[in-house]
Scaffold this motif. Structure first.
Motif, mmCIF file in Angstrom:
data_model
loop_
_atom_site.group_PDB
_atom_site.id
_atom_site.type_symbol
_atom_site.label_atom_id
_atom_site.label_comp_id
_atom_site.label_asym_id
_atom_site.label_seq_id
_atom_site.Cartn_x
_atom_site.Cartn_y
_atom_site.Cartn_z
ATOM 1 N N VAL A 1 -23.631 -48.395 25.738
ATOM 2 C CA VAL A 1 -22.488 -48.897 24.983
ATOM 3 C C VAL A 1 -21.277 -49.033 25.891
ATOM 4 O O VAL A 1 -21.134 -48.298 26.876
ATOM 5 N N ASP A 2 -20.426 -49.976 25.571
ATOM 6 C CA ASP A 2 -19.100 -50.068 26.167
ATOM 7 C C ASP A 2 -18.167 -50.646 25.118
ATOM 8 O O ASP A 2 -18.561 -50.804 23.956
ATOM 9 N N GLU A 3 -16.952 -50.970 25.512
ATOM 10 C CA GLU A 3 -15.947 -51.334 24.517
ATOM 11 C C GLU A 3 -16.120 -52.740 23.936
ATOM 12 O O GLU A 3 -15.296 -53.191 23.130
ATOM 13 N N ARG A 4 -17.205 -53.398 24.269
ATOM 14 C CA ARG A 4 -17.525 -54.676 23.621
ATOM 15 C C ARG A 4 -18.227 -54.473 22.287
ATOM 16 O O ARG A 4 -18.371 -55.414 21.506
ATOM 17 N N VAL A 5 -18.674 -53.243 22.019
ATOM 18 C CA VAL A 5 -19.413 -52.975 20.782
ATOM 19 C C VAL A 5 -18.900 -51.704 20.122
ATOM 20 O O VAL A 5 -18.335 -50.819 20.767
ATOM 21 N N LEU A 6 -19.135 -51.621 18.821
ATOM 22 C CA LEU A 6 -18.895 -50.399 18.079
ATOM 23 C C LEU A 6 -19.810 -49.300 18.616
ATOM 24 O O LEU A 6 -20.956 -49.561 18.974
ATOM 25 N N VAL A 7 -19.303 -48.082 18.671
ATOM 26 C CA VAL A 7 -20.170 -46.964 19.045
ATOM 27 C C VAL A 7 -21.193 -46.756 17.929
ATOM 28 O O VAL A 7 -20.819 -46.564 16.768
ATOM 29 N N PRO A 8 -22.487 -46.800 18.222
ATOM 30 C CA PRO A 8 -23.511 -46.666 17.164
ATOM 31 C C PRO A 8 -23.406 -45.315 16.459
ATOM 32 O O PRO A 8 -23.348 -44.272 17.099
ATOM 33 N N ARG A 9 -23.386 -45.360 15.118
ATOM 34 C CA ARG A 9 -23.331 -44.121 14.332
ATOM 35 C C ARG A 9 -23.770 -44.383 12.900
ATOM 36 O O ARG A 9 -23.286 -43.747 11.974
ATOM 37 N N SER A 10 -24.670 -45.308 12.722
ATOM 38 C CA SER A 10 -25.048 -45.711 11.372
ATOM 39 C C SER A 10 -25.961 -44.696 10.696
ATOM 40 O O SER A 10 -26.895 -44.174 11.304
ATOM 41 N N PHE A 11 -25.708 -44.474 9.392
ATOM 42 C CA PHE A 11 -26.612 -43.649 8.583
ATOM 43 C C PHE A 11 -27.982 -44.308 8.456
ATOM 44 O O PHE A 11 -28.980 -43.628 8.173
ATOM 45 N N ILE A 12 -28.040 -45.609 8.654
ATOM 46 C CA ILE A 12 -29.316 -46.314 8.501
ATOM 47 C C ILE A 12 -30.341 -45.829 9.510
ATOM 48 O O ILE A 12 -31.541 -45.801 9.218
ATOM 49 N N GLY A 13 -29.898 -45.425 10.688
ATOM 50 C CA GLY A 13 -30.832 -44.889 11.680
ATOM 51 C C GLY A 13 -31.618 -43.703 11.141
ATOM 52 O O GLY A 13 -32.840 -43.630 11.283
ATOM 53 N N GLU A 14 -30.913 -42.779 10.490
ATOM 54 C CA GLU A 14 -31.570 -41.615 9.881
ATOM 55 C C GLU A 14 -32.522 -42.044 8.776
ATOM 56 O O GLU A 14 -33.645 -41.528 8.660
ATOM 57 N N LEU A 15 -32.096 -43.005 7.965
ATOM 58 C CA LEU A 15 -32.925 -43.449 6.846
ATOM 59 C C LEU A 15 -34.208 -44.130 7.318
ATOM 60 O O LEU A 15 -35.271 -43.952 6.721
ATOM 61 N N LEU A 16 -34.119 -44.911 8.383
ATOM 62 C CA LEU A 16 -35.315 -45.583 8.901
ATOM 63 C C LEU A 16 -36.380 -44.582 9.338
ATOM 64 O O LEU A 16 -37.580 -44.848 9.223
ATOM 65 N N PHE A 17 -35.948 -43.429 9.812
ATOM 66 C CA PHE A 17 -36.886 -42.416 10.294
ATOM 67 C C PHE A 17 -37.272 -41.417 9.199
ATOM 68 O O PHE A 17 -37.914 -40.415 9.476
ATOM 69 N N SER A 18 -36.866 -41.708 7.970
ATOM 70 C CA SER A 18 -37.166 -40.801 6.860
ATOM 71 C C SER A 18 -38.427 -41.246 6.125
ATOM 72 O O SER A 18 -39.026 -42.275 6.432
ATOM 73 N N ASP A 19 -38.787 -40.485 5.099
ATOM 74 C CA ASP A 19 -39.968 -40.808 4.293
ATOM 75 C C ASP A 19 -39.779 -42.042 3.420
ATOM 76 O O ASP A 19 -40.722 -42.482 2.759
ATOM 77 N N LEU A 20 -38.568 -42.597 3.395
ATOM 78 C CA LEU A 20 -38.343 -43.814 2.619
ATOM 79 C C LEU A 20 -39.124 -44.997 3.185
ATOM 80 O O LEU A 20 -39.350 -45.987 2.501
ATOM 81 N N PHE A 21 -39.522 -44.880 4.435
ATOM 82 C CA PHE A 21 -40.288 -45.935 5.082
ATOM 83 C C PHE A 21 -41.595 -45.343 5.582
ATOM 84 O O PHE A 21 -41.658 -44.725 6.646
ATOM 85 N N GLY A 22 -42.625 -45.500 4.759
ATOM 86 C CA GLY A 22 -43.943 -44.999 5.139
ATOM 87 C C GLY A 22 -44.209 -43.559 4.799
ATOM 88 O O GLY A 22 -45.146 -42.954 5.326
ATOM 89 N N GLY A 23 -43.422 -42.972 3.907
ATOM 90 C CA GLY A 23 -43.629 -41.578 3.535
ATOM 91 C C GLY A 23 -44.764 -41.392 2.541
ATOM 92 O O GLY A 23 -45.371 -42.360 2.058
ATOM 93 N N ASP A 24 -45.051 -40.142 2.214
ATOM 94 C CA ASP A 24 -46.160 -39.821 1.313
ATOM 95 C C ASP A 24 -45.770 -39.914 -0.160
ATOM 96 O O ASP A 24 -46.622 -40.143 -1.022
ATOM 97 N N ASP A 25 -44.485 -39.718 -0.456
ATOM 98 C CA ASP A 25 -44.051 -39.727 -1.853
ATOM 99 C C ASP A 25 -43.323 -41.040 -2.161
ATOM 100 O O ASP A 25 -43.839 -42.104 -1.899
#
Length: 309
Positions: free
Chosen positions: A106-130
């Motif tokens: 990252v540099d000052e051409r972009v927002l510093v990444p900090r999206s909640f979506i990153g956590e959600l993509l790695f959660s059980d909401l995508f491919g989980g058992d329930d």
């Protein structure tokens, strides 16, 4: 009163523990603001010290009492003082940010990444058992990341949806240069395509199984009151109009025609939930929860979005 300088710190401090204590004192004295991957002076200090020494940022204990060489002490002292003197977010000083343990340039051409979506993509909401939003990630063929910035969410999506082609769009040509670097380093360059343009404009009639977006959503009042650290970020990546929802409304209006019949939109938009629900009383937003948020990310299906005007 003794003047604190990087040279003095490098000469007098010896261990990582010494530098962490010193950093927290200086950061608190300067009343720094956080929110670019850390939330406290101590966590910010740990990130800056370990990353600048090329040590694992999640393994402080083994190195806490390690004595640093003079060259290392100068490096650490310089970056700690730069954090205070410039008030730049730590990821800009290091040219590195992490989401889900994955590093991005990252540099000052972009927002510093900090999206909640990153956590959600790695959660059980995508491919989980329930309960899931996407039961089988391997069935997803096309993914779109709108307002991609550094490209981080597009790259995470390529990991989570291993068979998908991923399109990533941004209005900023500068941001896309950063994204290009991250895509090249990601190992997914054959599955991620970057597009320069305004939201869906460069995509013509393409349709997607999943649309991901973390667009600008800061309202004008908050923009006017941004701490110095956040003013180092590109304003166009933050500003979302008077109530923060200008771009969100455009996305809601246009998404249905770019989704497959079973497709859905996952969108992060900050703290305007009451406004959004009042504006769209017939939309049954499905609010997604993360470790540090609720009501800041929603999921809507194509069928739900079809009636939005």
């Amino acid at each position: 009163m003794t003047e604190h300088t990087a040279a003095t710190a490098a000469a007098e401090l010896v261990s990582i523990r010494d530098f962490l204590r010193y950093a927290v004192s200086r950061f608190n004295e300067a009343d720094l603001d956080y929110g670019h991957g850390t939330t406290t002076a101590f966590d910010e200090a740990v990130f800056l010290v370990l990353e600048s020494l090329h040590l694992p940022i999640d393994q402080l204990e083994p190195y806490l009492d390690a004595r640093l060489t003079l060259a290392e002490r100068k490096t650490v002292a310089d970056i700690l003082h730069a954090r205070v003197d410039t008030r730049k977010p730590a990821p800009y000083l290091l040219n590195k940010a992490y989401i889900q343990g994955i590093p991005f340039y990252v540099d000052e051409r972009v927002l510093v990444p900090r999206s909640f979506i990153g956590e959600l993509l790695f959660s059980d909401l995508f491919g989980g058992d329930d309960f899931t939003l996407v039961e089988d990630p391997t069935s997803v063929e096309r993914v779109l990341d709108l307002c991609t910035g550094s490209g981080c969410l597009a790259i995470l999506a390529a990991r989570i949806f291993p068979e998908a082609q991923v399109d990533a769009v941004d209005l900023s040509a500068d941001a896309l240069e950063v994204a290009k670097r991250n895509v090249a380093d990601s190992g997914f360059a054959d599955r991620i395509t970057l597009h320069h343009g305004d939201l869906f404009a460069p995509l013509k009639s393409r349709k997607y199984d999943v649309i991901i977006t973390n667009p600008p959503y800061v309202d004008q009042e908050a923009m006017d009151a941004l701490p110095t650290e956040f003013r180092h970020e590109p304003a166009m990546a933050l500003a979302g109009g008077n109530d923060g929802l200008d771009i969100i409304r455009r996305i809601l209006k246009e998404s249905a025609k770019h989704l497959t019949p079973d497709g859905g939109l996952i969108c992060e938009f900050g703290t305007g939930r009451e406004i959004l629900e009042a504006d769209y009383p017939n939309l049954d937003f499905f609010w997604l929860e993360t470790a540090n948020s609720f009501g800041e990310v929603f999921w809507l299906t194509r069928d739900q979005l079809k009636g939005v005007k």
